[in-house]
Enzyme design. Sequence first.
Site, PDB file in Angstrom:
ATOM      1  N   CYS A   1      78.918  16.211 102.251  1.00 15.15           N
ATOM      2  CA  CYS A   1      78.972  15.295 103.396  1.00 15.15           C
ATOM      3  C   CYS A   1      80.358  15.382 104.015  1.00 15.15           C
ATOM      4  CB  CYS A   1      78.611  13.874 102.977  1.00 15.15           C
ATOM      5  SG  CYS A   1      79.732  13.159 101.785  1.00 15.15           S
TER       6      CYS A   1
ATOM      7  N   ARG B   1      77.309   6.745  85.899  1.00 16.77           N
ATOM      8  CA  ARG B   1      76.491   7.042  87.083  1.00 16.77           C
ATOM      9  C   ARG B   1      75.109   7.572  86.687  1.00 16.77           C
ATOM     10  NH1 ARG B   1      78.701   7.280  92.065  1.00 16.77           N
ATOM     11  NH2 ARG B   1      77.529   9.112  92.738  1.00 16.77           N
TER      12      ARG B   1
ATOM     13  N   GLU C   1      73.390  14.111  86.103  1.00 19.52           N
ATOM     14  CA  GLU C   1      74.654  13.521  86.567  1.00 19.52           C
ATOM     15  C   GLU C   1      75.662  13.608  85.429  1.00 19.52           C
ATOM     16  OE1 GLU C   1      76.187  12.327  89.357  1.00 19.52           O
ATOM     17  OE2 GLU C   1      77.868  11.923  88.015  1.00 19.52           O
TER      18      GLU C   1
ATOM     19  N   ALA D   1      73.380  11.581  90.959  1.00 20.29           N
ATOM     20  CA  ALA D   1      73.541  10.127  91.074  1.00 20.29           C
ATOM     21  C   ALA D   1      74.071   9.764  92.459  1.00 20.29           C
ATOM     22  CB  ALA D   1      74.505   9.623  90.009  1.00 20.29           C
ATOM     23  N   PRO D   2      73.628   8.654  93.046  1.00 21.59           N
ATOM     24  CA  PRO D   2      72.722   7.658  92.454  1.00 21.59           C
ATOM     25  C   PRO D   2      71.228   7.979  92.566  1.00 21.59           C
ATOM     26  CG  PRO D   2      73.516   6.922  94.594  1.00 21.59           C
ATOM     27  CD  PRO D   2      74.209   8.220  94.324  1.00 21.59           C
ATOM     28  N   GLY D   3      70.861   9.050  93.296  1.00 20.75           N
ATOM     29  CA  GLY D   3      69.443   9.426  93.253  1.00 20.75           C
ATOM     30  C   GLY D   3      68.772   9.589  94.610  1.00 20.75           C
ATOM     31  N   GLY D   4      69.566   9.618  95.698  1.00 24.46           N
ATOM     32  CA  GLY D   4      68.965   9.768  97.028  1.00 24.46           C
ATOM     33  C   GLY D   4      68.139  11.048  97.140  1.00 24.46           C
ATOM     34  N   LYS D   5      68.767  12.182  96.799  1.00 24.49           N
ATOM     35  CA  LYS D   5      68.044  13.453  96.930  1.00 24.49           C
ATOM     36  C   LYS D   5      66.922  13.516  95.900  1.00 24.49           C
ATOM     37  CE  LYS D   5      71.472  14.866  99.614  1.00 24.49           C
ATOM     38  NZ  LYS D   5      72.312  13.672  99.363  1.00 24.49           N
TER      39      LYS D   5
HETATM   40  N1  SAM Z   1      72.942  13.721  95.288  1.00 20.56           N
HETATM   41  C1  SAM Z   1      73.370  12.334  95.246  1.00 20.56           C
HETATM   42  C2  SAM Z   1      72.432  11.486  96.077  1.00 20.56           C
HETATM   43  O1  SAM Z   1      71.792  12.032  96.985  1.00 20.56           O
HETATM   44  O2  SAM Z   1      72.313  10.281  95.819  1.00 20.56           O
HETATM   45  C3  SAM Z   1      74.804  12.177  95.654  1.00 20.56           C
HETATM   46  C4  SAM Z   1      75.730  13.045  94.864  1.00 20.56           C
HETATM   47  S1  SAM Z   1      77.440  12.873  95.193  1.00 20.56           S
HETATM   48  C5  SAM Z   1      77.637  13.648  96.723  1.00 20.56           C
HETATM   49  C6  SAM Z   1      78.142  14.004  94.065  1.00 20.56           C
HETATM   50  C7  SAM Z   1      77.941  13.719  92.611  1.00 20.56           C
HETATM   51  O3  SAM Z   1      78.602  14.729  91.845  1.00 20.56           O
HETATM   52  C8  SAM Z   1      78.495  12.399  92.145  1.00 20.56           C
HETATM   53  O4  SAM Z   1      77.496  11.636  91.511  1.00 20.56           O
HETATM   54  C9  SAM Z   1      79.596  12.785  91.149  1.00 20.56           C
HETATM   55  O5  SAM Z   1      79.674  11.906  90.053  1.00 20.56           O
HETATM   56  C10 SAM Z   1      79.148  14.159  90.688  1.00 20.56           C
HETATM   57  N2  SAM Z   1      80.274  14.987  90.181  1.00 20.56           N
HETATM   58  C11 SAM Z   1      81.598  14.709  90.200  1.00 20.56           C
HETATM   59  N3  SAM Z   1      82.285  15.700  89.610  1.00 20.56           N
HETATM   60  C12 SAM Z   1      81.401  16.613  89.198  1.00 20.56           C
HETATM   61  C13 SAM Z   1      81.503  17.845  88.498  1.00 20.56           C
HETATM   62  N4  SAM Z   1      82.682  18.341  88.143  1.00 20.56           N
HETATM   63  N5  SAM Z   1      80.361  18.501  88.224  1.00 20.56           N
HETATM   64  C14 SAM Z   1      79.166  18.021  88.608  1.00 20.56           C
HETATM   65  N6  SAM Z   1      79.015  16.867  89.280  1.00 20.56           N
HETATM   66  C15 SAM Z   1      80.109  16.164  89.571  1.00 20.56           C
END
Ligand code: SAM
Length: 442
Positions: A228, A136, A131, A109-113
């Site tokens: 990031c 989310r 997610e 989430a939110p879905g870029g990749k």
């Molecule tokens: N890949 C997404 C994109 O490109 O739009 C962005 C992802 S963001 C960097 C990391 C994601 O990991 C968040 O959506 C968050 O809710 C989720 N997250 C948080 N804690 C987590 C956990 N313990 N295990 C797996 N995912 C988790």
Amino acid sequence: MSIPFPSAFEERVKKDLFLGQDLLTALDAQAPVSLRFHPLKKRSDLEVIAEIPWCENGVYLKERPSFTLDPLFHAGAYYPQEAGSMVLDSLLKELDLPASPKILDLCAAPGGKSTLIASFLGGDGLLVSNEVIQARSRILKENMSKWGYSNSIVTNNDPKDFQRLPQFFDLIIVDAPCSGEGMFRKDEKAREEWSEDNVHLCCGRQKRILADVWDALIPGGYLIYSTCTFNTNENEENVEWMVEELGAEVIQMELPSPIATGRNGIGHYCLPGRTETEGFFVAVVQKGDEKLQRQRFTRKAEFRMQKDLLDIPVYADLSETIVLNWNDKLLALPKTMEEHMLHVQAQMRLQKMGTTIGEVSRKGIIPNEELALNPQLCIYPERIDLNRQQALNYLHGDTFPLSGTQGYRLVTFEQEPLGWMKHLGNRFNNLYPKEWRIRMNV
Ligand code: SAM
């Protein structure tokens, strides 16, 4: 920026020969605006100033428009995305993946990749976007529905749940939750929330996520790990940990030159100042040989094959799909992926599977917005093209006088589908989903 860098961060970066003062200067400059176009939808006429060298369909914009007030944004014609993350496109094209690969985007989430991976697959293979946080995962579902491919599943599971799918995926993307130093330019709050304790907390969480999902990777399969953030603890050191603890092998890829190789030759960085990005670390590892287990596919019994699709072929090209009835929702899945998709469905908590083309009601089939937004399936000929203001009113959930004939109509803006209306002759019922409606004044 009015909020200064956290002092421990600033000191660390200044001492780090790999980063240095240049990074701090760049993090105080203005952030570039970038997006990625959908390869099968209309290109909006937003003012593009340059293409992104490492991503097909990725561009920089002159300025940040109000995306909410652009109907093509709601049509899934593009996805606003940080340019560094788009390096994934180059990696996917370089990797030696099997035909029709099965890909898991674990932290999606939110879905870029995920939208990028969906474009790369182009309807072939399978993409499972997961997610863990439920709210989310609903946003992820919305974005994947708008991007519109049927070889997609959205799940809402903890990483360890994927142990129920041993050796299933050819590629797993772990875009891990991190301390977010790459957010310091765009988001002042990120500076306030940063702490060394949080960096260590993130490291532990990242290792747990990687260990939890490792079994779901097929022997010889790849894992792409990204964050990031800029510190070595969450990046290179975690990759080294995967080598030591999981038996992973680091695969160093070729990427265009402003992208830097990571410390100790591990992974790659898009660094602000050296590239027009916010900051992104990515590394690829491969799972070594281990005994391939025989896959035993399971499926839940509650699906019915939908045979009486009298109305459907008129508005959907179902030649490559199979249609299943799930509680009167008609789901189109690629024929080649049916077995795999039902196996995932049997093991996981689903938000979405395939493309919902319609719902069975007493009066016939009500077409679904996912069909409207899927350019590979939607061939409905009866369209009403709205002007910009009408389109915004439609997306706001309004109805207004409109001449036409009675029946379901595909609503388009600049010929790009947005959703459905039921025309009543001189006005219409707005079928745009309530949860997707624009809330601001239009
Ligand atoms: N890949 C997404 C994109 O490109 O739009 C962005 C992802 S963001 C960097 C990391 C994601 O990991 C968040 O959506 C968050 O809710 C989720 N997250 C948080 N804690 C987590 C956990 N313990 N295990 C797996 N995912 C988790």
